[in-house]
Design a protein around this motif. Structure first.
Motif, PDB file in Angstrom:
ATOM      1  N   THR A  85       0.808  -0.913   0.431  1.00 21.02           N
ATOM      2  CA  THR A  85      -0.192  -0.022   0.082  1.00 21.02           C
ATOM      3  C   THR A  85       1.082   1.455   0.582  1.00 21.02           C
ATOM      4  OG1 THR A  85      -1.802  -0.618   1.374  1.00 21.02           O
ATOM      5  CG2 THR A  85      -1.882   1.277   1.124  1.00 21.02           C
ATOM      6  N   VAL A  86       0.717   1.912  -0.972  1.00 21.33           N
ATOM      7  CA  VAL A  86       1.412   3.897  -1.323  1.00 21.33           C
ATOM      8  C   VAL A  86       0.618   4.404  -1.396  1.00 21.33           C
ATOM      9  CG1 VAL A  86       3.393   5.013  -2.881  1.00 21.33           C
ATOM     10  CG2 VAL A  86       2.994   1.768  -3.146  1.00 21.33           C
ATOM     11  N   TRP A  87       0.783   5.103   0.498  1.00 20.62           N
ATOM     12  CA  TRP A  87       0.566   6.587   0.731  1.00 20.62           C
ATOM     13  C   TRP A  87       0.854   7.582  -0.392  1.00 20.62           C
ATOM     14  CZ3 TRP A  87      -1.680   7.783   6.143  1.00 20.62           C
ATOM     15  CH2 TRP A  87      -2.303   6.895   6.756  1.00 20.62           C
ATOM     16  N   ALA A  88       0.604   8.252  -1.300  1.00 18.01           N
ATOM     17  CA  ALA A  88       0.776   9.215  -2.375  1.00 18.01           C
ATOM     18  C   ALA A  88       0.653  10.898  -1.331  1.00 18.01           C
ATOM     19  CB  ALA A  88       0.537   9.523  -3.154  1.00 18.01           C
ATOM     20  N   VAL A  89       1.314  11.945  -0.226  1.00 17.32           N
ATOM     21  CA  VAL A  89       0.081  12.760   0.087  1.00 17.32           C
ATOM     22  C   VAL A  89       0.998  13.702  -0.550  1.00 17.32           C
ATOM     23  CG1 VAL A  89       0.657  11.045   2.441  1.00 17.32           C
ATOM     24  CG2 VAL A  89       2.767  12.552   1.994  1.00 17.32           C
ATOM     25  N   ASP A  90       0.293  15.095   0.119  1.00 16.76           N
ATOM     26  CA  ASP A  90       0.421  16.659  -1.160  1.00 16.76           C
ATOM     27  C   ASP A  90      -0.405  17.903   0.036  1.00 16.76           C
ATOM     28  OD1 ASP A  90       1.304  18.252  -2.250  1.00 16.76           O
ATOM     29  OD2 ASP A  90       2.312  17.147  -3.491  1.00 16.76           O
ATOM     30  N   VAL A  91       0.315  18.508  -0.306  1.00 15.28           N
ATOM     31  CA  VAL A  91      -0.835  19.386   0.517  1.00 15.28           C
ATOM     32  C   VAL A  91      -1.689  20.006  -0.620  1.00 15.28           C
ATOM     33  CG1 VAL A  91       1.140  20.576   2.219  1.00 15.28           C
ATOM     34  CG2 VAL A  91       1.307  21.741  -0.280  1.00 15.28           C
ATOM     35  N   ASN A  92      -1.656  20.128  -1.895  1.00 15.72           N
ATOM     36  CA  ASN A  92      -2.083  20.269  -3.392  1.00 15.72           C
ATOM     37  C   ASN A  92      -3.391  18.807  -3.225  1.00 15.72           C
ATOM     38  OD1 ASN A  92      -2.275  21.249  -5.757  1.00 15.72           O
ATOM     39  ND2 ASN A  92      -0.670  22.266  -5.919  1.00 15.72           N
ATOM     40  N   THR A  93      -4.076  19.983  -3.644  1.00 13.76           N
ATOM     41  CA  THR A  93      -5.677  19.282  -4.025  1.00 13.76           C
ATOM     42  C   THR A  93      -4.987  18.358  -5.870  1.00 13.76           C
ATOM     43  OG1 THR A  93      -7.227  20.162  -2.646  1.00 13.76           O
ATOM     44  CG2 THR A  93      -7.649  19.047  -5.221  1.00 13.76           C
ATOM     45  N   ARG A  94      -5.032  19.558  -6.393  1.00 17.72           N
ATOM     46  CA  ARG A  94      -4.507  19.210  -8.261  1.00 17.72           C
ATOM     47  C   ARG A  94      -3.634  18.093  -8.196  1.00 17.72           C
ATOM     48  NH1 ARG A  94      -4.542  23.666 -13.022  1.00 17.72           N
ATOM     49  NH2 ARG A  94      -6.123  23.550 -11.932  1.00 17.72           N
ATOM     50  N   ALA A  95      -2.063  18.313  -7.330  1.00 19.19           N
ATOM     51  CA  ALA A  95      -1.608  17.412  -7.132  1.00 19.19           C
ATOM     52  C   ALA A  95      -1.762  16.091  -6.960  1.00 19.19           C
ATOM     53  CB  ALA A  95      -0.153  17.472  -6.500  1.00 19.19           C
ATOM     54  N   LEU A  96      -3.204  15.453  -6.033  1.00 20.39           N
ATOM     55  CA  LEU A  96      -3.365  14.276  -5.552  1.00 20.39           C
ATOM     56  C   LEU A  96      -4.622  13.661  -6.477  1.00 20.39           C
ATOM     57  CD1 LEU A  96      -4.582  15.188  -1.502  1.00 20.39           C
ATOM     58  CD2 LEU A  96      -2.458  13.895  -2.499  1.00 20.39           C
ATOM     59  N   ASP A  97      -4.697  14.903  -7.081  1.00 21.28           N
ATOM     60  CA  ASP A  97      -6.402  14.273  -8.542  1.00 21.28           C
ATOM     61  C   ASP A  97      -5.093  13.942  -9.731  1.00 21.28           C
ATOM     62  OD1 ASP A  97      -8.661  13.942  -9.546  1.00 21.28           O
ATOM     63  OD2 ASP A  97      -7.634  15.993 -10.879  1.00 21.28           O
ATOM     64  N   LEU A  98      -4.388  14.406 -10.026  1.00 21.32           N
ATOM     65  CA  LEU A  98      -3.030  13.459 -10.797  1.00 21.32           C
ATOM     66  C   LEU A  98      -2.226  12.150 -10.771  1.00 21.32           C
ATOM     67  CD1 LEU A  98      -1.382  16.974 -11.581  1.00 21.32           C
ATOM     68  CD2 LEU A  98      -2.892  15.919 -13.118  1.00 21.32           C
ATOM     69  N   THR A  99      -2.215  12.804  -9.390  1.00 22.86           N
ATOM     70  CA  THR A  99      -1.596  10.558  -8.684  1.00 22.86           C
ATOM     71  C   THR A  99      -2.585   9.650  -9.244  1.00 22.86           C
ATOM     72  OG1 THR A  99       0.451  12.252  -7.497  1.00 22.86           O
ATOM     73  CG2 THR A  99      -0.841   9.808  -6.889  1.00 22.86           C
ATOM     74  N   ARG A 100      -3.808  10.084  -8.702  1.00 22.25           N
ATOM     75  CA  ARG A 100      -4.832   9.329  -8.756  1.00 22.25           C
ATOM     76  C   ARG A 100      -5.530   8.726 -10.036  1.00 22.25           C
ATOM     77  NH1 ARG A 100      -7.819  13.159  -4.960  1.00 22.25           N
ATOM     78  NH2 ARG A 100      -7.788  12.305  -2.598  1.00 22.25           N
ATOM     79  N   ARG A 101      -5.318  10.208 -11.292  1.00 23.82           N
ATOM     80  CA  ARG A 101      -5.068   9.862 -12.644  1.00 23.82           C
ATOM     81  C   ARG A 101      -4.448   8.911 -12.927  1.00 23.82           C
ATOM     82  NH1 ARG A 101      -8.826  13.486 -15.707  1.00 23.82           N
ATOM     83  NH2 ARG A 101      -9.279  15.504 -14.264  1.00 23.82           N
ATOM     84  N   ASN A 102      -2.894   8.634 -12.266  1.00 25.99           N
ATOM     85  CA  ASN A 102      -2.440   8.629 -13.486  1.00 25.99           C
ATOM     86  C   ASN A 102      -1.709   7.021 -12.742  1.00 25.99           C
ATOM     87  OD1 ASN A 102      -1.117  11.068 -14.313  1.00 25.99           O
ATOM     88  ND2 ASN A 102       0.242  11.620 -13.040  1.00 25.99           N
ATOM     89  N   ALA A 103      -2.105   6.683 -11.081  1.00 29.95           N
ATOM     90  CA  ALA A 103      -2.010   5.364 -10.362  1.00 29.95           C
ATOM     91  C   ALA A 103      -3.173   4.962 -11.754  1.00 29.95           C
ATOM     92  CB  ALA A 103      -2.535   5.859  -8.892  1.00 29.95           C
ATOM     93  N   LEU A 104      -3.956   5.129 -12.163  1.00 24.92           N
ATOM     94  CA  LEU A 104      -5.460   4.629 -12.187  1.00 24.92           C
ATOM     95  C   LEU A 104      -4.925   3.932 -13.962  1.00 24.92           C
ATOM     96  CD1 LEU A 104      -8.087   3.055 -12.403  1.00 24.92           C
ATOM     97  CD2 LEU A 104      -9.038   5.225 -12.938  1.00 24.92           C
ATOM     98  N   ALA A 105      -4.136   4.734 -14.500  1.00 21.48           N
ATOM     99  CA  ALA A 105      -3.433   5.004 -15.925  1.00 21.48           C
ATOM    100  C   ALA A 105      -3.014   3.306 -16.593  1.00 21.48           C
ATOM    101  CB  ALA A 105      -3.620   6.479 -16.827  1.00 21.48           C
ATOM    102  N   ASN A 106      -2.179   4.048 -15.276  1.00 24.81           N
ATOM    103  CA  ASN A 106      -0.777   3.630 -15.129  1.00 24.81           C
ATOM    104  C   ASN A 106      -1.045   1.714 -14.902  1.00 24.81           C
ATOM    105  OD1 ASN A 106       1.557   4.244 -16.839  1.00 24.81           O
ATOM    106  ND2 ASN A 106       0.012   6.080 -15.668  1.00 24.81           N
TER     107      ASN A 106
END
Length: 212
Positions: A85-106
Motif C-alpha cells: 500500500t503506497v500512501w501518496a501525500v501532498d498539500v496540493n489538491t490538484r497534485a493528488l487528483d493527478l496522482t489518482r489519475r496516473n495510478a489508475l491509468a498505469n
C-alpha cells in the motif's frame, strides 16, 4: 513555480491537462501533468535521480511518497511492489487528483492519495508505520518548515524502515544530513549525481549508541 507548496489548487480541468511519457526503472508510463504542481511539464531531474539510485523496495508493506506531486514515485513504487500500500501525500489538491489519475491509468492499484495533514493525523491515530519512504522534499519551503515536515513523517518509520530523500547539493543536502544525525537518525549519502544527493535515513535503536 515555487508557491505550489503553499497554495492549494483545484483539480485541473480537461483543457489544463497534458500527458507526458516517462521511463522509470525500466517501465514506460504515460502520466497526466498540469501547471500549479511541482514540475508540471516533465519528470524533474531530482526525482529522476531518486528513481535511478534508490534500492529495490520490499515486495510488500506500507510505503509513503511524501510530497507526491503528480505521482511518479508513488506509481513506480506500486508497480514494483504490487502487494504494498503506497500512501501518496501532498498539500496540493490538484497534485493528488493527478496522482489518482496516473495510478489508475498505469495500473498502480496500491496507491492511496491523501491530503498531507489528513494523512499525518490518520497515520498517528491508527498507528500506521511506514516500511519505506521516498521523497523529493520541497526544500524551498524553508529550513524550519522542511525540518518540521521531515521530523513528523520520519517518526512514523517502522523499526526496520528506511527513507530515501533526494536533495540538491547546492540547496543544503549536506546540511540536512547533519541535521538528521543531530536529531538522532542514522543518515548517510548513498549516491551523488548531477548535483543531487540521495540520502538514506534509518531509525537508530534507542538501546544503542548512535554511531555516525
Amino acid at each position: 513555480m515555487e508557491d505550489q507548496y503553499f497554495t492549494d489548487s483545484a483539480p485541473a480541468t480537461d483543457d489544463e491537462l497534458r500527458q507526458v511519457h516517462v521511463t522509470a526503472r525500466g517501465r514506460d508510463l504515460d502520466m497526466w501533468v498540469s501547471d500549479r504542481v511541482f514540475s508540471g511539464s516533465r519528470l524533474d531531474l531530482g526525482t529522476r535521480q531518486l528513481l535511478t539510485e534508490a534500492p529495490e523496495p520490499p515486495s510488500s508493506g506500507t510505503f509513503l511518497d511524501l510530497g507526491c506531486g503528480w505521482g511518479p514515485l508513488a506509481v513506480t513504487l506500486s508497480l514494483e511492489a504490487p502487494a504494498a500500500t503506497v500512501w501518496a501525500v501532498d498539500v496540493n489538491t490538484r497534485a493528488l487528483d493527478l496522482t489518482r489519475r496516473n495510478a489508475l491509468a498505469n495500473g498502480a492499484a496500491g496507491v492511496v492519495a491523501l491530503p498531507a495533514g489528513e494523512a499525518l493525523e490518520r497515520a498517528r491515530t491508527e498507528g500506521v508505520r511506514f516500511d519505506l519512504i521516498w521523497s523529493n522534499p520541497p526544500v524551498r519551503i524553508g529550513k524550519q518548515a522542511l525540518h518540521q515536515m521531515l521530523g513528523d513523517w520520519l517518526l512514523l518509520l517502522a523499526d526496520e524502515g528506511v527513507a530515501y530523500l533526494v536533495v540538491q547539493r547546492n540547496l543544503g543536502a549536506d546540511t540536512l544530513v547533519n541535521w538528521l544525525r543531530d536529531e538522532g537518525w542514522s543518515a548517510a549519502r548513498i549516491a551523488s549525481k548531477k548535483g543531487y544527493r540521495i540520502i538514506e535515513v534509518r531509525s537508530v535503536p534507542t538501546s544503542k549508541s548512535a554511531q555516525f
